[in-house]
Enzyme design. Sequence first.
Site, mmCIF file in Angstrom:
data_model
loop_
_atom_site.group_PDB
_atom_site.id
_atom_site.type_symbol
_atom_site.label_atom_id
_atom_site.label_comp_id
_atom_site.label_asym_id
_atom_site.label_seq_id
_atom_site.Cartn_x
_atom_site.Cartn_y
_atom_site.Cartn_z
ATOM 1 N N CYS A 67 0.841 -1.204 0.000
ATOM 2 C CA CYS A 67 0.000 0.000 0.000
ATOM 3 C C CYS A 67 0.875 1.253 0.000
ATOM 4 O O CYS A 67 1.508 1.575 1.010
ATOM 5 C CB CYS A 67 -0.911 -0.067 1.229
ATOM 6 S SG CYS A 67 -1.610 1.495 1.766
ATOM 7 N N CYS A 70 0.287 3.873 2.636
ATOM 8 C CA CYS A 70 0.697 3.367 3.956
ATOM 9 C C CYS A 70 2.194 3.576 4.160
ATOM 10 O O CYS A 70 2.637 4.013 5.229
ATOM 11 C CB CYS A 70 0.405 1.878 4.088
ATOM 12 S SG CYS A 70 -1.322 1.430 3.934
#
Length: 142
Positions: A67, A70
């Site tokens: 991600c 993230c």
Amino acid sequence: MNINVVCPHCLEVSSIEKKESYSEENCTQCGESLLDSRPIDGNANILENFITNSDLPVIVDFWAPWCGPCIAMAPHFELAAMAMPLQAQFLKINNDDEQTLGSKLLIASIPAVLVFKEGKEIDRFVGARSSSQIKEWVKQYL
Ligand SMILES: [Zn+2]
């Protein structure tokens, strides 16, 4: 007044005096510094330990290695955590490794940052934020 906190090193509970700020505070079990507030890598059991035993707000970043947002937010989350020793306790949980927990907590998109207080989730945000935005958000719950 004393508060219970979970040691980030040995994960045992320490009872410490509640103060505005701390210059030194060591775990009563392992002797390591409780001021080391870098986010620790958690899982379902560790999260349960923190939200059950810590009197501080518990801030949890649900993330995954694939991600991008993230990964981008990770250093910001760490900076925010390091700025607030013994004000809140910070964990990171890999949502891919903890899918049962993720679905129990209805984590639909990541990064998702949840705050738990007195054993319950009280708020969350989804999507990457800067360290100052994260700090401001956490301060509401101190
Ligand atoms: Zn300890």
